[in-house]
Design an enzyme around this catalytic site. Sequence first.
Site, PDB file in Angstrom:
ATOM      1  N   ASP A 132       9.593 -36.390 -16.026  1.00 59.42           N
ATOM      2  CA  ASP A 132       8.931 -37.506 -15.359  1.00 59.42           C
ATOM      3  C   ASP A 132       9.768 -38.760 -15.598  1.00 59.42           C
ATOM      4  O   ASP A 132      10.982 -38.725 -15.436  1.00 59.42           O
ATOM      5  CB  ASP A 132       7.493 -37.631 -15.883  1.00 59.42           C
ATOM      6  CG  ASP A 132       6.643 -38.635 -15.138  1.00 59.42           C
ATOM      7  OD1 ASP A 132       6.300 -38.364 -13.979  1.00 59.42           O
ATOM      8  OD2 ASP A 132       6.306 -39.677 -15.720  1.00 59.42           O
ATOM      9  N   TYR A 260       5.579 -48.046 -14.933  1.00 58.97           N
ATOM     10  CA  TYR A 260       5.120 -48.458 -13.605  1.00 58.97           C
ATOM     11  C   TYR A 260       5.530 -49.869 -13.207  1.00 58.97           C
ATOM     12  O   TYR A 260       6.047 -50.092 -12.107  1.00 58.97           O
ATOM     13  CB  TYR A 260       3.610 -48.237 -13.507  1.00 58.97           C
ATOM     14  CG  TYR A 260       3.289 -46.772 -13.638  1.00 58.97           C
ATOM     15  CD1 TYR A 260       3.570 -45.890 -12.609  1.00 58.97           C
ATOM     16  CD2 TYR A 260       2.799 -46.250 -14.840  1.00 58.97           C
ATOM     17  CE1 TYR A 260       3.359 -44.524 -12.748  1.00 58.97           C
ATOM     18  CE2 TYR A 260       2.576 -44.892 -14.981  1.00 58.97           C
ATOM     19  CZ  TYR A 260       2.868 -44.040 -13.939  1.00 58.97           C
ATOM     20  OH  TYR A 260       2.671 -42.694 -14.092  1.00 58.97           O
ATOM     21  N   HIS A 320       3.994 -30.449 -11.416  1.00 58.73           N
ATOM     22  CA  HIS A 320       4.676 -31.565 -12.070  1.00 58.73           C
ATOM     23  C   HIS A 320       4.787 -31.361 -13.584  1.00 58.73           C
ATOM     24  O   HIS A 320       5.670 -31.925 -14.222  1.00 58.73           O
ATOM     25  CB  HIS A 320       3.938 -32.868 -11.767  1.00 58.73           C
ATOM     26  CG  HIS A 320       4.680 -34.096 -12.180  1.00 58.73           C
ATOM     27  ND1 HIS A 320       5.943 -34.411 -11.697  1.00 58.73           N
ATOM     28  CD2 HIS A 320       4.365 -35.097 -13.049  1.00 58.73           C
ATOM     29  CE1 HIS A 320       6.355 -35.548 -12.241  1.00 58.73           C
ATOM     30  NE2 HIS A 320       5.427 -35.975 -13.068  1.00 58.73           N
TER      31      HIS A 320
END
Length: 343
Positions: A132, A260, A320
């Site tokens: 990730d 983020y 994922h």
Amino acid sequence: MEKIQHSHVEVRGLKLHVAQIGSGDKVVVFLHGFPEIWYTWRHQLIAVANAGYRAIAFDFRGYGLSDQPPEPEKANFNDLVDDVVGLLDSLGINKSGIKPMVSCHHQEWNAIWVNIDTTDHTYQLAFLIGKDFGAFPAYMVAAVHPERVSGVLTLGVPFMLPGPSAVQNHLLPQGFYVTRWQEPGRAEADFGRFDAKAVVRIIYTLFSGSEVPVAAEDQEIMDLFDPSTPLPPWFSEEDLSVYASLYEKSGFRFALQVPYRTLNVDGGITELIVKAPTLLIMGEKDYVRKFPGTEDYIRSGAMKHVVPDLEIIFMPEGTHFVQEQLPDQVNEFIITFLGKHSA
């Protein structure tokens, strides 16, 4: 699991929680994503150690049992790059010397590369394995500090750099989860309706699917979760409790900042090429493949312009969280890659 040793290692003024097992000169460092933590690598740590490597996983700054930085809102991906290198130094995975010139430029680090000594200095190298957003510092360290890296392996995210083109939010609906979580205060309010255990449960369940999580105008991301949906079969209540205990300690403040809220911030790296041998593992059912342009970027060979020594493995049933979902297969791929590129 009981053979995994835990400690806190001081790196750049913070104490980072480190889990490691195995010994020797062949080193593998695992870099987690979100909502993951060192524990996401539990299957890989043991398998890699059993294959003869020193396996290390740590909680990034601001995550789990690692210290929070004093000003989380000023952090970015460059901090993670510096932490990886600092951790290698603190754990003795190096030899002293001046770094040689490398084939990239970094605005903040440029001063380090003036008046380069041409003396031959050697370093003990490490393999970096990122999942990730952990893929970002894995690639960045390999490019900026190639003398420290034997190889790079990433899961779920191909080569990309933080910056305006990292994730093209404008090509996805307004309710795209990254867009929502980048908005100051919005994710805090959304997550704040639940305890840490519920937040991890919801995210793990939602993000195990093959569709990109997108909320309607009158919804938040957490509202997409159907409470009747069970945990994925490979993720137990015990696993959930471990994650919950770690996020109860750290909260989500830093996690929302990195990755983020700094994902679209230019990290100042240009002319970057990752020369180290690289393996990308992608699940065919990973929602990331549906980000605009991602599938074509991976399959067209475009990634080889910046990562020339690249191999890609597609796992038909992989999601994922493929390293937890299909650990035996992933471990086999990892160990084969390490064996191929170990000195």
